[in-house]
Design a protein around this motif. Sequence first.
Motif, PDB file in Angstrom:
ATOM      1  N   ILE A 165       0.732  -1.098   0.131  1.00 25.46           N
ATOM      2  CA  ILE A 165      -0.023  -0.036   0.029  1.00 25.46           C
ATOM      3  C   ILE A 165       0.977   1.324   0.111  1.00 25.46           C
ATOM      4  O   ILE A 165       0.677   2.417  -0.893  1.00 25.46           O
ATOM      5  N   ARG A 166       1.847   1.339   0.783  1.00 24.83           N
ATOM      6  CA  ARG A 166       2.745   2.347   1.082  1.00 24.83           C
ATOM      7  C   ARG A 166       3.553   2.463  -0.420  1.00 24.83           C
ATOM      8  O   ARG A 166       3.863   3.888  -1.104  1.00 24.83           O
ATOM      9  N   ARG A 167       4.019   1.392  -0.912  1.00 25.56           N
ATOM     10  CA  ARG A 167       4.835   1.655  -2.116  1.00 25.56           C
ATOM     11  C   ARG A 167       3.936   2.183  -3.341  1.00 25.56           C
ATOM     12  O   ARG A 167       4.279   3.029  -4.158  1.00 25.56           O
ATOM     13  N   LEU A 168       2.709   1.504  -3.448  1.00 30.09           N
ATOM     14  CA  LEU A 168       1.809   2.380  -4.359  1.00 30.09           C
ATOM     15  C   LEU A 168       1.444   3.830  -4.270  1.00 30.09           C
ATOM     16  O   LEU A 168       1.279   4.398  -5.128  1.00 30.09           O
ATOM     17  N   ALA A 169       1.009   3.921  -2.917  1.00 32.72           N
ATOM     18  CA  ALA A 169       0.602   5.349  -2.680  1.00 32.72           C
ATOM     19  C   ALA A 169       1.990   6.118  -2.921  1.00 32.72           C
ATOM     20  O   ALA A 169       1.773   7.571  -3.527  1.00 32.72           O
ATOM     21  N   CYS A 170       3.263   5.983  -2.694  1.00 33.88           N
ATOM     22  CA  CYS A 170       4.230   6.724  -2.925  1.00 33.88           C
ATOM     23  C   CYS A 170       4.522   6.938  -4.471  1.00 33.88           C
ATOM     24  O   CYS A 170       4.667   8.023  -4.844  1.00 33.88           O
ATOM     25  N   ALA A 171       4.294   5.818  -5.029  1.00 35.39           N
ATOM     26  CA  ALA A 171       4.457   5.871  -6.639  1.00 35.39           C
ATOM     27  C   ALA A 171       3.409   6.869  -7.280  1.00 35.39           C
ATOM     28  O   ALA A 171       3.486   7.338  -8.412  1.00 35.39           O
ATOM     29  N   ALA A 172       2.151   6.868  -6.469  1.00 34.83           N
ATOM     30  CA  ALA A 172       0.972   7.826  -7.084  1.00 34.83           C
ATOM     31  C   ALA A 172       1.345   9.144  -6.671  1.00 34.83           C
ATOM     32  O   ALA A 172       0.475   9.969  -6.972  1.00 34.83           O
ATOM     33  N   THR A 189      -1.430   2.669   5.683  1.00 31.21           N
ATOM     34  CA  THR A 189      -1.570   1.377   6.082  1.00 31.21           C
ATOM     35  C   THR A 189      -2.706   0.794   5.464  1.00 31.21           C
ATOM     36  O   THR A 189      -3.559   1.395   4.968  1.00 31.21           O
ATOM     37  N   ALA A 190      -2.933  -0.459   5.557  1.00 30.46           N
ATOM     38  CA  ALA A 190      -4.074  -1.173   5.009  1.00 30.46           C
ATOM     39  C   ALA A 190      -5.559  -0.977   5.840  1.00 30.46           C
ATOM     40  O   ALA A 190      -6.499  -1.262   5.140  1.00 30.46           O
ATOM     41  N   HIS A 191      -5.175  -0.653   6.997  1.00 33.35           N
ATOM     42  CA  HIS A 191      -6.486  -0.276   7.609  1.00 33.35           C
ATOM     43  C   HIS A 191      -7.206   0.471   6.966  1.00 33.35           C
ATOM     44  O   HIS A 191      -8.583   0.781   7.240  1.00 33.35           O
TER      45      HIS A 191
END
Length: 116
Positions: free
Chosen positions: A45-52, A61-63
């Motif tokens: 989730i963090r990696r995808l959010a950073c990439a976006a 977090t996934a929460h």
Amino acid sequence: MRVVRAWLDALSEQGPADGLLLRRINRWGQLQDGRMSGAAVNERIRRLACAAGVPRADTFTAHGLRAGGPTEAAKAGTPVAFIAEHGRWSPMSPQVHEYVRAVDCWRDNPMRGIGL
């Protein structure tokens, strides 16, 4: 739904597509037996959010995936019993009521609409 269908297609190319949706993947991108750990889901989730380019993506977090759906459903007026059933909570679960209460306090606020 498009993403889930694409993932299921990718899974079927590697073997049976039934079973767990979020499966373990090793560092070489190969599917493994078993489910992804909570830490692995958070990392992804963090990696995808950073990439976006999402602000403060390193704190995600996934929460948010678990809490966001019930909150938005409650905002849209979906009854708590339906939200609980969909999320596999008991209708009296304190957790589902935590997510919905945050919405209700604004929607049901007696001061709502009063101009200053």
